[in-house]
Design an enzyme around this catalytic site. Structure first.
Site, PDB file in Angstrom:
ATOM      1  N   ALA A 192      -9.906  14.009   8.023  1.00 16.33           N
ATOM      2  CA  ALA A 192     -10.587  12.742   8.290  1.00 16.33           C
ATOM      3  C   ALA A 192     -10.974  12.621   9.764  1.00 16.33           C
ATOM      4  O   ALA A 192     -12.114  12.273  10.107  1.00 16.33           O
ATOM      5  CB  ALA A 192      -9.667  11.588   7.887  1.00 16.33           C
ATOM      6  N   CYS A 242      17.289 -20.411  -5.694  1.00 16.92           N
ATOM      7  CA  CYS A 242      17.316 -19.783  -7.041  1.00 16.92           C
ATOM      8  C   CYS A 242      17.712 -18.312  -6.985  1.00 16.92           C
ATOM      9  O   CYS A 242      17.792 -17.657  -8.022  1.00 16.92           O
ATOM     10  CB  CYS A 242      15.927 -19.909  -7.686  1.00 16.92           C
ATOM     11  SG  CYS A 242      14.677 -18.881  -6.888  1.00 16.92           S
ATOM     12  N   ASP A 250      -1.019   0.753   4.714  1.00 16.21           N
ATOM     13  CA  ASP A 250      -0.911   0.502   6.166  1.00 16.21           C
ATOM     14  C   ASP A 250      -2.086  -0.381   6.594  1.00 16.21           C
ATOM     15  O   ASP A 250      -2.959  -0.702   5.799  1.00 16.21           O
ATOM     16  CB  ASP A 250      -0.879   1.841   6.948  1.00 16.21           C
ATOM     17  CG  ASP A 250      -2.164   2.673   6.789  1.00 16.21           C
ATOM     18  OD1 ASP A 250      -2.066   3.873   6.450  1.00 16.21           O
ATOM     19  OD2 ASP A 250      -3.257   2.119   6.996  1.00 16.21           O
ATOM     20  N   HIS A 269      -3.824  -1.175  -3.195  1.00 19.87           N
ATOM     21  CA  HIS A 269      -2.382  -1.049  -3.471  1.00 19.87           C
ATOM     22  C   HIS A 269      -1.537  -1.970  -2.614  1.00 19.87           C
ATOM     23  O   HIS A 269      -0.325  -1.761  -2.495  1.00 19.87           O
ATOM     24  CB  HIS A 269      -1.943   0.418  -3.292  1.00 19.87           C
ATOM     25  CG  HIS A 269      -2.547   1.335  -4.319  1.00 19.87           C
ATOM     26  ND1 HIS A 269      -2.543   2.702  -4.192  1.00 19.87           N
ATOM     27  CD2 HIS A 269      -3.194   1.073  -5.477  1.00 19.87           C
ATOM     28  CE1 HIS A 269      -3.144   3.246  -5.240  1.00 19.87           C
ATOM     29  NE2 HIS A 269      -3.569   2.279  -6.025  1.00 19.87           N
ATOM     30  N   GLN A 274      -6.492   2.976  -0.717  1.00 15.44           N
ATOM     31  CA  GLN A 274      -5.245   3.030  -1.498  1.00 15.44           C
ATOM     32  C   GLN A 274      -4.047   2.862  -0.560  1.00 15.44           C
ATOM     33  O   GLN A 274      -2.918   2.760  -1.006  1.00 15.44           O
ATOM     34  CB  GLN A 274      -5.115   4.363  -2.237  1.00 15.44           C
ATOM     35  CG  GLN A 274      -6.230   4.648  -3.221  1.00 15.44           C
ATOM     36  CD  GLN A 274      -6.122   6.058  -3.773  1.00 15.44           C
ATOM     37  OE1 GLN A 274      -5.411   6.302  -4.764  1.00 15.44           O
ATOM     38  NE2 GLN A 274      -6.809   6.991  -3.141  1.00 15.44           N
TER      39      GLN A 274
HETATM   40  N1  APR Z   1      -7.485  14.392   6.266  1.00 11.61           N
HETATM   41  C1  APR Z   1      -7.957  14.282   4.991  1.00 11.61           C
HETATM   42  N2  APR Z   1      -7.199  14.523   3.887  1.00 11.61           N
HETATM   43  C2  APR Z   1      -5.919  14.891   4.095  1.00 11.61           C
HETATM   44  C3  APR Z   1      -5.355  15.029   5.383  1.00 11.61           C
HETATM   45  C4  APR Z   1      -6.198  14.764   6.490  1.00 11.61           C
HETATM   46  N3  APR Z   1      -5.739  14.887   7.745  1.00 11.61           N
HETATM   47  N4  APR Z   1      -4.045  15.417   5.233  1.00 11.61           N
HETATM   48  C5  APR Z   1      -3.812  15.494   3.904  1.00 11.61           C
HETATM   49  N5  APR Z   1      -4.931  15.191   3.224  1.00 11.61           N
HETATM   50  C6  APR Z   1      -5.109  15.091   1.778  1.00 11.61           C
HETATM   51  C7  APR Z   1      -4.206  15.967   0.951  1.00 11.61           C
HETATM   52  O1  APR Z   1      -4.832  17.233   0.731  1.00 11.61           O
HETATM   53  C8  APR Z   1      -4.108  15.169  -0.352  1.00 11.61           C
HETATM   54  O2  APR Z   1      -5.162  15.535  -1.236  1.00 11.61           O
HETATM   55  O3  APR Z   1      -4.745  13.762   1.442  1.00 11.61           O
HETATM   56  C9  APR Z   1      -4.312  13.729   0.089  1.00 11.61           C
HETATM   57  C10 APR Z   1      -3.051  12.882   0.022  1.00 11.61           C
HETATM   58  O4  APR Z   1      -2.709  12.792  -1.345  1.00 11.61           O
HETATM   59  P1  APR Z   1      -1.497  11.847  -1.773  1.00 11.61           P
HETATM   60  O5  APR Z   1      -0.319  12.135  -0.925  1.00 11.61           O
HETATM   61  O6  APR Z   1      -1.397  11.988  -3.269  1.00 11.61           O
HETATM   62  O7  APR Z   1      -1.968  10.382  -1.421  1.00 11.61           O
HETATM   63  P2  APR Z   1      -2.946   9.475  -2.231  1.00 11.61           P
HETATM   64  O8  APR Z   1      -4.001  10.288  -2.909  1.00 11.61           O
HETATM   65  O9  APR Z   1      -3.375   8.390  -1.347  1.00 11.61           O
HETATM   66  O10 APR Z   1      -1.962   8.850  -3.331  1.00 11.61           O
HETATM   67  C11 APR Z   1      -2.509   7.817  -4.127  1.00 11.61           C
HETATM   68  O11 APR Z   1      -0.397   7.411  -5.108  1.00 11.61           O
HETATM   69  O12 APR Z   1       1.740   7.520  -4.490  1.00 11.61           O
HETATM   70  C12 APR Z   1       0.759   6.646  -4.893  1.00 11.61           C
HETATM   71  O13 APR Z   1       0.286   4.392  -4.384  1.00 11.61           O
HETATM   72  C13 APR Z   1       0.464   5.656  -3.813  1.00 11.61           C
HETATM   73  O14 APR Z   1      -1.633   5.070  -2.764  1.00 11.61           O
HETATM   74  C14 APR Z   1      -0.838   6.150  -3.226  1.00 11.61           C
HETATM   75  C15 APR Z   1      -1.470   6.811  -4.413  1.00 11.61           C
END
Ligand code: APR
Length: 257
Positions: free
Chosen positions: A242, A161, A112, A127, A109
């Site tokens: 991760a 345009c 980067d 995305h 998702q």
């Molecule tokens: N390792 C693993 N997980 C982690 C870490 C880490 N170091 N740090 C944070 N997290 C978890 C958080 O607990 C959270 O559940 O990563 C998740 C990040 O969630 P979001 O910020 O909601 O990101 P994401 O799930 O990718 O959002 C999905 O939403 O905003 C839109 O398009 C955007 O791609 C994005 C999509």
């Protein structure tokens, strides 16, 4: 961090799945890049995003309302991505792909390029790509737009345009690239283990890949230090990051190679 038997059990399940083409799929979210210094969406909403309404930055109407502000916000994020490095989690996935050609599918998702820079060149981008641009509208003169000299801090405009360039990412309310979504759903149906790493499971249809994999008989494992909205789809939730857990889950060793 959740250590011990659960991690070892999952590692053995990955080892068994590695004997099959397409046997292992990974869905990553912003948490995958957190240890590379790129703020996650939900964290950023308390920091970067707290100053703005998300729809004002990551939507077509927000961009049309203030192209320069949105363009500047993405320029800041692009600088952050270019300055970041893949972390141990990205490297573990790339190393696993090198050791087991044809087994791993990475679906992200994230906008980067850290998976690609680590070595998972075939990562499916649900995305889009923050480092690429796209035209905001189809060229009305059908001969293709040409960039006028850009004004610093503003999106480049077509000299003929007036069409604007925008970041080549999927904005809220926009459809995902059909080919990428279809490939991601195929990978989820085909795999025997789906790792869901660093996503809140808040955004669909990406979040639905866990249920698709589970219904197709895969073992679904979540890697996340916190609960997510799709924990119920998982057979195991490993509470760690991760960069901590992926090297352990994917490491080469007697039962994995
Ligand atoms: N390792 C693993 N997980 C982690 C870490 C880490 N170091 N740090 C944070 N997290 C978890 C958080 O607990 C959270 O559940 O990563 C998740 C990040 O969630 P979001 O910020 O909601 O990101 P994401 O799930 O990718 O959002 C999905 O939403 O905003 C839109 O398009 C955007 O791609 C994005 C999509």
């Amino acid at each position: 961090m959740n250590a011990g038997p659960a991690v070892d059990t999952v590692r053995r399940q990955i080892a068994q799945a590695a004997a099959h083409a397409g046997g292992v799929a990974v869905l990553t979210g912003a948490g995958m890049s957190a240890e590379s210094g790129i703020a996650t969406f939900r964290d950023a909403m308390s920091g970067l995003w707290s100053r703005f309404d998300p729809a004002a930055l990551a939507s077509e109407e927000g961009f049309r309302a203030d192209p320069a502000q949105v363009w500047r916000w993405y320029a800041e994020r692009r600088d952050g991505v270019r300055g970041a490095q893949p972390n141990a989690g990205h490297r573990a996935l790339a190393d696993f792909e090198r050791r087991h050609p044809g087994v791993l599918t990475v679906v992200s998702q994230n906008v980067d390029d850290l998976h690609q820079r680590a070595g998972n060149a075939g990562t499916i981008r649900l995305h889009g790509d923050i480092l690429q641009d796209a035209w905001l509208a189809p060229c009305p003169q059908r001969r293709g737009c040409g960039v006028d000299q850009a004004t610093p801090g503003e999106p480049p405009r077509c000299a003929d345009c007036g069409n604007l360039l925008r970041p080549a990412v999927v904005w809220f309310g926009e459809r995902l690239p059909a080919q990428a979504l279809a490939a991601a759903e195929t990978a989820a149906r085909r795999c025997r283990v789906l790792l869901v790493v660093g996503t809140s499971g808040a955004v669909w249809p990406a979040a639905g890949l866990a249920a698709i994999a589970r219904r197709a008989g895969a073992t679904v494992v979540i890697v996340n230090p916190h609960p997510s909205e799709i924990d119920d789809e998982a057979h195991a939730c490993l509470r760690g990051t991760a960069a901590q857990l992926l090297p352990r889950l994917l490491a080469s060793g007697p039962d994995l190679d």
